[in-house]
Enzyme design. Structure first.
Site, mmCIF file in Angstrom:
data_model
loop_
_atom_site.group_PDB
_atom_site.id
_atom_site.type_symbol
_atom_site.label_atom_id
_atom_site.label_comp_id
_atom_site.label_asym_id
_atom_site.label_seq_id
_atom_site.Cartn_x
_atom_site.Cartn_y
_atom_site.Cartn_z
ATOM 1 C CG ASN A 1 -18.828 -34.265 -66.989
ATOM 2 O OD1 ASN A 1 -18.337 -33.835 -65.949
ATOM 3 N ND2 ASN A 1 -18.453 -35.395 -67.537
ATOM 4 C CG ASP B 1 -23.304 -41.781 -66.974
ATOM 5 O OD1 ASP B 1 -22.787 -42.605 -67.765
ATOM 6 O OD2 ASP B 1 -24.352 -41.174 -67.215
ATOM 7 C CG ASP C 1 -13.707 -36.242 -62.439
ATOM 8 O OD1 ASP C 1 -14.443 -36.862 -63.216
ATOM 9 O OD2 ASP C 1 -12.574 -35.836 -62.754
ATOM 10 C CG HIS D 1 -14.653 -32.917 -67.811
ATOM 11 N ND1 HIS D 1 -15.385 -34.002 -68.229
ATOM 12 C CD2 HIS D 1 -14.522 -32.115 -68.905
ATOM 13 C CE1 HIS D 1 -15.677 -33.887 -69.504
ATOM 14 N NE2 HIS D 1 -15.160 -32.746 -69.950
ATOM 15 C CG ASP E 1 -26.504 -44.494 -67.795
ATOM 16 O OD1 ASP E 1 -25.336 -44.717 -68.174
ATOM 17 O OD2 ASP E 1 -27.169 -43.497 -68.122
#
Length: 871
Positions: A481, A516, A490, A486, A473
């Protein structure tokens, strides 16, 4: 003298013998009457005839010119006169109200439940005694005996004489009493026989109806069998190369054989706007069909099976639905019509019409079903004929079509092959998309679960088969973000997946579970050493900066590791425990890995249990508060008290805030604790106002109460409710829980406008944000015990702590030293310039009960000292 006594004795004997003969004769009559009563119930089922015969039997032993029999229902308490006869003959039963019978001789006898022989004198005496009321003409002699039935009904058999020449005697009473019980049994037997007779008749009628219905069904079944047989013969024997009219005529004949009624088959062609009659049976004059054309046109509007009687025809003509002249009306009204559509297409309508005279029985639903049955099977035969005709036509074109179709088939095969190849590619693409993450191209949760399920199954069957799972994680992905958007997030995830993939070898599967979260399945070399080495490589690789769209981004990761050594049976358990280990790595400071052991799972369960117990404690008001004084270091007087929360756990004893506040903050329960803390502070302020003490009280409130609009509004409402007493309240907020400084400063200003004092708690334990110190909205700053302890030996820390006190003088807030437990810490606090401090060295925390009982009376007012702002 001697002869005279002798003659007297002989005369007495003669009289006695005559009397005995009379009694014997009477006994024979009674015995005969009993036999006749017994036989009467077995042979006579008609109620009226039964009672007439019974009257004759009673009259044979007791003169009964006037006789009646009645019964009183044990349920309804109503009287029912079964028989009533006078010396003139059988009469209609008198319509007497029940209350009239009750006050008469009959009612009196039934109340006494004993036989009654009554003459005129007795009758008058009963009236005088108030037992009865005089009704009608008094009888010369009245004799009644009670009757009783097994269902509880009671009754009376009464004989009455209105003639002076006829009076009843005790012998008559004895005879009737003897007959009464047999009469009761006989009446019951007669009633049962009559009921049985009615039941037999009812069932006989029902059987007759069923028999008639069965006969109709048999006849209907026979008609169906006839229809099926004729249709089968038509299907097998008809030459389907013949004209269509021949087929329809054959079908019309079958309809005539089944229904034995005239019929015709009419077809309407929408192109030519004409009707044609393809089959006619049992109609002598074909010209009659033209008179039925108006009916055909009405039916063709909505071709449905229907039955039309002459009444319905009249209504349709009257409403104009059927347009007919006088001759057509007469022809239509004289018949009953059964219509069934054979075919209903857009350009053609084919009808089977069967009719009979209006004087015959109407068509039934069974007739409609039979007509529909014929229509359905005829449609099949007609479709077969149509197919045969199409086949004959197709044979003429078959030779020319074969070559064309062969060429077209080759072309179609080529196109089909291309379509198959494209479909295979599409299916492969769909399968790939369904099992892979669209952003990174890695296997998704679904595919990873299948691979993990296989690994778990293999390890279950073969202990030598090992696997490891690494749950990854990212530590700062949400911040990335929120900061860069976003799209950049990405691209960052794609870069992360590439870096992790570069660390893998054969037999190691990387998947993205979502967001994530990434997960790795190690299959070939699944040793613990290899898993730890891989985790270190991934952490090291992700700690290096990322260049995304010209932005230099740093993000570490936390990893949880588990494997087959835990003897899993379900893939979900593997991911659960790996996820648990990953969160443990985050709690330990992030940027590391943690190996799962059962204690982590146990700890997680304990946390869940603790959450449930805390919710119960909050609901039951089980949290307690202790009070620790804030002391003036120069005078040792109490200037304020701090309310500290405690939890009296049912099994673990008294828990301090450090034991449960972290969990409360994660679950949101901290807001409820805040509410109870403020409520206790308000309670203290109430005591403070009625005592001589003027010490302030401080309570710890989480920063969530500032960020949550609803919680903050509720806090303001609570504080507003205590009026001016709120000026004695200090709300403490920890430095490490404040993220949005600007929002918190606005909330501080709002609270201070109400009169609340604001304290910054645990300052120096975290980042020590100076922005809050210069916000101008603080009244107190509590220096953390950790900073004071460091300042004992570290000059730099001592100078930093002294600078906080200096800023306090400049900004107008008071600095309080926390956690003073030793004399050295107290001396350090004094050297820093702190005027106030709290800790176990200065004063222990006490319970609320002890505080209110002892401490309040000894507190000295220090409000002036605390409220004088530093200049």
């Amino acid at each position: 003298m001697t002869d005279n006594p002798k003659r007297t004795n002989e005369s007495y004997k003669a009289r006695q013998l005559k009397k005995l003969l009379g009694l014997k004769k009477q006994a024979q009559k009674v015995q005969s009457a009993l036999l006749e009563i017994s036989e009467l119930a077995s042979h006579c089922f008609d109620k009226e005839h039964y009672y007439l015969q019974l009257h004759e039997v009673i009259a044979s032993v007791v003169k009964a010119p006037n006789l009646f029999i009645l019964f009183k229902s044990s349920i309804t308490k109503n009287y029912d006169i079964h028989y009533y006869a006078t010396q003139e003959g059988t009469c209609d039963k008198p319509d007497l109200p029940d209350n009239v019978i009750d006050v008469g001789l009959t009612g009196y006898m039934l109340r006494s439940r004993q036989s009654l022989l009554c003459n005129s004198a007795d009758y008058t005496k009963l009236i005088d005694d108030g037992e009865i009321i005089e009704l009608g003409e008094p009888a010369v002699s009245w004799l009644g005996v009670p009757l009783s039935l097994t269902n509880g009904d009671i009754g009376a058999l009464v004989v009455v004489s209105y003639q002076q020449s006829l009076t009843f005697t005790q012998e008559d009473k004895a005879v009737l009493e003897l007959l009464a019980e047999h009469i009761s049994h006989s009446i019951e037997h007669m009633q049962r026989q009559a009921l049985m007779e009615r039941e037999i008749n009812s069932r006989t009628r029902a059987l007759h109806q069923v028999n008639q219905k069965l006969k109709l069904e048999i006849a209907q079944q026979q008609r169906f069998q006839t229809a099926q047989k004729n249709l089968l013969e038509l299907s097998e024997e008809f030459n389907f190369s013949n004209e269509k009219s021949s087929l329809f005529q054959s079908f019309s004949l079958i309809a005539n054989q089944v229904f034995e009624l005239p019929n015709y088959i009419a077809e309407y062609d929408s192109h030519t706007k004409k009707w044609s009659y393809l089959g006619v049976s049992a109609i002598e004059d074909i010209s009659e069909l033209q008179t039925y054309q108006c009916l055909n046109e009405y039916i063709a509007l909505d071709a449905q099976p229907m039955v039309l009687t002459h009444k319905e025809i009249k209504h349709l003509v009257a409403f104009g639905a059927i347009v007919a002249d006088e001759q057509q009306k007469l022809s239509l009204n004289s018949n009953i019509w059964l219509v069934t559509p054979l075919q209903a297409e857009t350009d053609k309508c084919l009808l089977l019409v069967i009719f009979k005279s209006e004087h015959e029985q109407e068509f039934s639903e069974k007739d409609t079903d039979l007509a529909n049955f014929l229509a359905m099977h005829f449609n099949l035969i007609a479709h077969r004929w149509q197919s045969q005709q199409s086949m004959l036509q197709a044979q003429d074109q078959l030779e020319d079509t074969v070559n064309q179709r062969t060429q077209a088939l080759n072309e179609a095969n080529h196109d089909l092959q291309q379509q198959i190849e494209e479909r295979i590619k599409v299916q492969e693409k769909l399968y790939y998309d369904a099992n892979h993450d669209l952003l990174t191209g890695l296997p998704n949760r679904q595919l990873f679960n299948r691979k993990l399920m296989h690994a778990v199954a293999c390890a279950t069957m073969d202990k030598s088969h090992e696997y490891k799972v690494l749950f990854i994680d990212l530590d700062r992905f949400k911040l990335i973000n929120d900061t860069f958007g976003h799209l950049t997030g990405d691209r960052f995830l794609v870069e992360v997946s590439d870096r992790i993939s570069a660390c893998l070898t054969d037999g190691e599967v990387l998947a993205r579970l979502g967001g994530d979260e990434f997960v790795i399945l190690m299959l070939q070399d699944a040793s613990l050493k290899r898993a730890q080495h891989l985790a270190n490589n991934i952490i090291s690789s992700l700690n290096n900066s990322f260049d995304i769209d010209g932005n230099e981004i740093y993000a570490g990761c936390s990893i949880g590791i588990t494997g087959s050594e835990q003897n899993y049976n379900k893939p979900a358990d593997v991911l659960r425990d790996a996820d648990t280990a990953m969160y443990q790595a985050k709690h330990k400071g992030r940027g590391r890995y943690v190996l799962f052991d059962q204690s982590l799972h146990t700890k997680l369960i304990n946390q869940l249990n603790q959450e449930s117990e805390l919710r119960r404690a909050l609901k039951e008001g089980a949290l307690e508060f202790v009070f620790q004084p804030v002391v003036n270091l120069s005078t040792n007087e109490v200037a304020a008290v701090e309310a500290l929360v405690r939890w009296q756990h049912p099994t673990q004893g008294m828990l301090k805030p450090a034991d449960f506040l972290g969990m409360a903050y994660d679950t949101g329960l901290i807001l409820q604790i805040d509410q109870q803390a403020v409520a206790h502070a308000c309670e203290y302020l109430t005591h403070r106002n009625i005592s001589k003490d003027k010490a302030l009280i401080s309570v710890n409130v989480s920063s969530r109460s500032l960020c949550d609009e609803s919680a903050f509004s509720q806090l303001l409402e609570t504080l507003s409710g205590i009026g001016d007493a709120v000026q004695g309240l200090i709300l403490e907020f920890t430095e490490r829980g404040i993220n949005d400084i600007e929002q918190c400063v606005d909330c501080f200003e709002t609270l201070r406008n109400l009169g609340v004092r604001i304290a910054l708690d645990d300052f120096g334990a975290g980042v020590a944000s100076l922005a809050l110190l210069y916000s101008g909205e603080l009244d107190f700053v509590k220096v953390d015990a950790k900073l004071i302890h460091l300042a004992e030996d570290d000059l730099a820390q001592r100078r930093f702590a002294a600078s906080i006190v200096a800023i306090g003088h400049e900004q107008g807030f008071i600095v309080i030293a926390e956690g003073i437990e030793t004399d050295l810490m107290k001396e350090t606090a004094e050297n820093m310039g702190c005027l106030f401090a709290q800790g176990r060295l200065l004063a222990e925390a006490v319970s609320s009960d002890e505080f209110y009982r002892h401490l309040l009376t000894d507190m000295a007012a220090e409000q002036v000292t605390l409220t004088n702002r530093a200049s």
